[in-house]
Design a protein around this motif. Sequence first.
Motif, PDB file in Angstrom:
ATOM      1  N   ARG A   3      -5.760  15.478 -48.950  1.00 52.44           N
ATOM      2  CA  ARG A   3      -6.324  15.022 -47.668  1.00 52.44           C
ATOM      3  C   ARG A   3      -7.781  14.622 -47.826  1.00 52.44           C
ATOM      4  O   ARG A   3      -8.235  13.596 -47.290  1.00 52.44           O
ATOM      5  CB  ARG A   3      -6.191  16.146 -46.631  1.00 52.44           C
ATOM      6  N   LEU A   4      -8.556  15.392 -48.561  1.00 53.64           N
ATOM      7  CA  LEU A   4      -9.956  15.044 -48.799  1.00 53.64           C
ATOM      8  C   LEU A   4     -10.078  13.780 -49.642  1.00 53.64           C
ATOM      9  O   LEU A   4     -11.007  12.984 -49.461  1.00 53.64           O
ATOM     10  CB  LEU A   4     -10.664  16.209 -49.485  1.00 53.64           C
ATOM     11  N   ALA A   5      -9.143  13.571 -50.557  1.00 53.35           N
ATOM     12  CA  ALA A   5      -9.200  12.398 -51.429  1.00 53.35           C
ATOM     13  C   ALA A   5      -8.966  11.099 -50.673  1.00 53.35           C
ATOM     14  O   ALA A   5      -9.301  10.022 -51.185  1.00 53.35           O
ATOM     15  CB  ALA A   5      -8.178  12.537 -52.560  1.00 53.35           C
ATOM     16  N   VAL A   6      -8.424  11.178 -49.460  1.00 58.03           N
ATOM     17  CA  VAL A   6      -8.241   9.963 -48.661  1.00 58.03           C
ATOM     18  C   VAL A   6      -9.576   9.283 -48.393  1.00 58.03           C
ATOM     19  O   VAL A   6      -9.680   8.052 -48.376  1.00 58.03           O
ATOM     20  CB  VAL A   6      -7.525  10.304 -47.338  1.00 58.03           C
ATOM     21  N   THR A   7     -10.630  10.070 -48.188  1.00 56.80           N
ATOM     22  CA  THR A   7     -11.948   9.509 -47.900  1.00 56.80           C
ATOM     23  C   THR A   7     -12.932   9.664 -49.051  1.00 56.80           C
ATOM     24  O   THR A   7     -14.018   9.084 -49.010  1.00 56.80           O
ATOM     25  CB  THR A   7     -12.542  10.166 -46.640  1.00 56.80           C
ATOM     26  N   ASP A   8     -12.588  10.439 -50.076  1.00 57.16           N
ATOM     27  CA  ASP A   8     -13.486  10.627 -51.214  1.00 57.16           C
ATOM     28  C   ASP A   8     -12.633  10.965 -52.431  1.00 57.16           C
ATOM     29  O   ASP A   8     -12.148  12.085 -52.574  1.00 57.16           O
ATOM     30  CB  ASP A   8     -14.474  11.763 -50.930  1.00 57.16           C
ATOM     31  N   ASP A   9     -12.462   9.978 -53.320  1.00 57.97           N
ATOM     32  CA  ASP A   9     -11.511  10.172 -54.422  1.00 57.97           C
ATOM     33  C   ASP A   9     -11.988  11.157 -55.476  1.00 57.97           C
ATOM     34  O   ASP A   9     -11.277  11.411 -56.450  1.00 57.97           O
ATOM     35  CB  ASP A   9     -11.154   8.841 -55.069  1.00 57.97           C
ATOM     36  N   VAL A  10     -13.179  11.759 -55.280  1.00 57.35           N
ATOM     37  CA  VAL A  10     -13.614  12.794 -56.211  1.00 57.35           C
ATOM     38  C   VAL A  10     -12.666  13.992 -56.208  1.00 57.35           C
ATOM     39  O   VAL A  10     -12.587  14.744 -57.176  1.00 57.35           O
ATOM     40  CB  VAL A  10     -15.056  13.241 -55.889  1.00 57.35           C
ATOM     41  N   TRP A  11     -11.891  14.146 -55.110  1.00 61.22           N
ATOM     42  CA  TRP A  11     -10.968  15.276 -54.995  1.00 61.22           C
ATOM     43  C   TRP A  11      -9.605  14.985 -55.606  1.00 61.22           C
ATOM     44  O   TRP A  11      -8.772  15.892 -55.724  1.00 61.22           O
ATOM     45  CB  TRP A  11     -10.784  15.652 -53.531  1.00 61.22           C
ATOM     46  N   ALA A  12      -9.334  13.747 -55.979  1.00 61.06           N
ATOM     47  CA  ALA A  12      -7.995  13.382 -56.428  1.00 61.06           C
ATOM     48  C   ALA A  12      -7.591  14.120 -57.701  1.00 61.06           C
ATOM     49  O   ALA A  12      -6.436  14.543 -57.857  1.00 61.06           O
ATOM     50  CB  ALA A  12      -7.905  11.875 -56.635  1.00 61.06           C
ATOM     51  N   ASP A  13      -8.527  14.290 -58.620  1.00 61.68           N
ATOM     52  CA  ASP A  13      -8.200  14.975 -59.874  1.00 61.68           C
ATOM     53  C   ASP A  13      -7.803  16.417 -59.626  1.00 61.68           C
ATOM     54  O   ASP A  13      -6.873  16.944 -60.246  1.00 61.68           O
ATOM     55  CB  ASP A  13      -9.397  14.909 -60.827  1.00 61.68           C
ATOM     56  N   SER A  14      -8.494  17.061 -58.689  1.00 62.49           N
ATOM     57  CA  SER A  14      -8.158  18.449 -58.375  1.00 62.49           C
ATOM     58  C   SER A  14      -6.766  18.544 -57.755  1.00 62.49           C
ATOM     59  O   SER A  14      -6.003  19.460 -58.060  1.00 62.49           O
ATOM     60  CB  SER A  14      -9.199  19.045 -57.427  1.00 62.49           C
ATOM     61  N   ALA A  15      -6.427  17.599 -56.876  1.00 57.64           N
ATOM     62  CA  ALA A  15      -5.081  17.581 -56.294  1.00 57.64           C
ATOM     63  C   ALA A  15      -4.035  17.479 -57.392  1.00 57.64           C
ATOM     64  O   ALA A  15      -3.018  18.202 -57.386  1.00 57.64           O
ATOM     65  CB  ALA A  15      -4.952  16.414 -55.314  1.00 57.64           C
ATOM     66  N   ASP A  16      -4.257  16.604 -58.358  1.00 54.15           N
ATOM     67  CA  ASP A  16      -3.295  16.418 -59.434  1.00 54.15           C
ATOM     68  C   ASP A  16      -3.182  17.662 -60.306  1.00 54.15           C
ATOM     69  O   ASP A  16      -2.082  18.044 -60.736  1.00 54.15           O
ATOM     70  CB  ASP A  16      -3.715  15.218 -60.281  1.00 54.15           C
ATOM     71  N   ARG A  17      -4.304  18.334 -60.548  1.00 56.67           N
ATOM     72  CA  ARG A  17      -4.262  19.543 -61.384  1.00 56.67           C
ATOM     73  C   ARG A  17      -3.481  20.657 -60.694  1.00 56.67           C
ATOM     74  O   ARG A  17      -2.751  21.416 -61.348  1.00 56.67           O
ATOM     75  CB  ARG A  17      -5.678  19.993 -61.717  1.00 56.67           C
ATOM     76  N   HIS A  18      -3.624  20.766 -59.384  1.00 54.12           N
ATOM     77  CA  HIS A  18      -2.857  21.797 -58.676  1.00 54.12           C
ATOM     78  C   HIS A  18      -1.366  21.469 -58.681  1.00 54.12           C
ATOM     79  O   HIS A  18      -0.521  22.370 -58.846  1.00 54.12           O
ATOM     80  CB  HIS A  18      -3.378  21.961 -57.255  1.00 54.12           C
ATOM     81  N   LEU A  19      -1.012  20.203 -58.519  1.00 52.84           N
ATOM     82  CA  LEU A  19       0.398  19.832 -58.596  1.00 52.84           C
ATOM     83  C   LEU A  19       0.964  20.127 -59.985  1.00 52.84           C
ATOM     84  O   LEU A  19       2.086  20.639 -60.123  1.00 52.84           O
ATOM     85  CB  LEU A  19       0.565  18.351 -58.274  1.00 52.84           C
ATOM     86  N   THR A  20       0.196  19.789 -61.012  1.00 50.02           N
ATOM     87  CA  THR A  20       0.645  20.048 -62.379  1.00 50.02           C
ATOM     88  C   THR A  20       0.813  21.544 -62.619  1.00 50.02           C
ATOM     89  O   THR A  20       1.788  21.982 -63.256  1.00 50.02           O
ATOM     90  CB  THR A  20      -0.360  19.457 -63.379  1.00 50.02           C
ATOM     91  N   ALA A  21      -0.126  22.341 -62.116  1.00 49.59           N
ATOM     92  CA  ALA A  21      -0.022  23.797 -62.271  1.00 49.59           C
ATOM     93  C   ALA A  21       1.221  24.328 -61.573  1.00 49.59           C
ATOM     94  O   ALA A  21       1.935  25.186 -62.111  1.00 49.59           O
ATOM     95  CB  ALA A  21      -1.280  24.467 -61.717  1.00 49.59           C
ATOM     96  N   GLU A  22       1.503  23.841 -60.377  1.00 47.30           N
ATOM     97  CA  GLU A  22       2.690  24.297 -59.645  1.00 47.30           C
ATOM     98  C   GLU A  22       3.960  23.899 -60.374  1.00 47.30           C
ATOM     99  O   GLU A  22       4.902  24.693 -60.515  1.00 47.30           O
ATOM    100  CB  GLU A  22       2.686  23.720 -58.234  1.00 47.30           C
ATOM    101  N   ALA A  23       4.009  22.648 -60.852  1.00 44.97           N
ATOM    102  CA  ALA A  23       5.192  22.194 -61.570  1.00 44.97           C
ATOM    103  C   ALA A  23       5.422  23.036 -62.826  1.00 44.97           C
ATOM    104  O   ALA A  23       6.567  23.359 -63.174  1.00 44.97           O
ATOM    105  CB  ALA A  23       5.050  20.720 -61.936  1.00 44.97           C
TER     106      ALA A  23
END
Length: 465
Positions: free
Chosen positions: A78-98
């Motif tokens: 949600r934060l990455a929608v307005t600031d893509d600095v958060w996109a990497d963190s979103a991906d790392r959490h998805l990878t950790a969950e997977a």
Amino acid sequence: MTSRSPSPASGPAAEGRGRPRRGATPPEAGARAIDIAEQVATRLADPRHVRRLATPAPGLGGPLLVNGHAGIALLMGRLAVTDDVWADSADRHLTAEAGLRRSRPQPIGLFNGLTGLAFAARAVREPAEPEVPTALSQSLVRATLDRCKMVRDGLRGPAHVPAVAAYDLLTGLTGVGAHFLTLPRRHAAETVAACVDALSCLDTPRMYEGEEIPAWRLSGLPDSATGTQTGILGMAHGIAGPLAFLSCALLTFPERPGQRDAVRRLAKFLLRARKVSHETSASSWPRSLPPAGRGAPRPQTSPAWCHGTLGVANALRLAGTALGEWAWVRVGDGALQEDLRHALLETPAVDAGICHGWAGLLLMASQTAREYPHDPRRAALADELAARTMGQFDPASPFGFRAVPQAGAEPHDDPGFLMGAAGVALSLLAYARPERPSLLPWTGPLFLGSPVDAHQRGPYRPGPR
């Protein structure tokens, strides 16, 4: 204003139709809400940091959208929608969950299983990056169709009724169906249809000690006082969840045989079960009901999304919109508003979280304030609930907010979506940055969206024959 760098912290309707935005959030309150949300996100940004400090309640450790990495990924996305600095963190959490999911057999539930990972992956990643959704989709569809058959046969057949966990929103078929509602119709129509067909059987008549009652009323746990099976009413584990799903499916996907009748029967049952205040004329609902004449209803203990009035009220608003029963919408809306006021004046929420805390109340208040932009009372209610939610912020705690699993329990450091800090931060962002609300992004698993918003996706209309 806190730094926006996502490195881990070093320290601890009718009136609203066509106008989906609520009146402006007060600037100071909005700025503080965003600041707190970003502080929480900074503390949650590194999955390794989260794992070191998280102390979820016993028995609730790590499952996906309850308090795992998938829910945190929703906040980062949600934060990455307005600031893509958060996109990497979103991906790392998805990878950790997977990675956690690969190491053991998985249930399919939305909040505790593979559907939760698929939902988070779709909400966070672009369709052009299909690795996680594609890897999950085929097995998830097969598992969902198997669950549909099990629930449908169990409700229709002479054997024991399936347990509530087989069909509820948190772990059962309703939650799985909620995910498929967010997918394009051309990809999800068959699976949604199977979910609808199964859940439309919930009120199949069954005999219980000489009394004919709907099958779903036999699926709850035995009441501790009477020993009889209880019918659970609320959104998380009760019949309000399937009603909300069937209603949203009716608004957005092709209608199935028996679906409209099932919505009507379930809604009418909830209308008969409501309690009406002599002082305010507002409606409320208990947590659960025993079979008729076998004990008293279990009362609601405090306003909450998971049990009782808040979820039931919004399910009725959705059902009324789906069937054009505007009296149901008015009943649900009046009950909802009174429940929110009750939390402020008499029975405060247990903690800050979405499940049974201030953030769930705030999210619902923010939604209805957007629906009725000319009603200042709704905006004021959202502002007050935002203040209560932000008042729970504790900078000394690892994630900014602590979770209390139930009244009187010890607080825990829960980073997740349903009960923890990520969900609180998402609710604060929804309040501070009014946007087109919808059943389809991260609010989808909660069925707290506006009835108007289901139409904004576009109601299903058959094409030319």
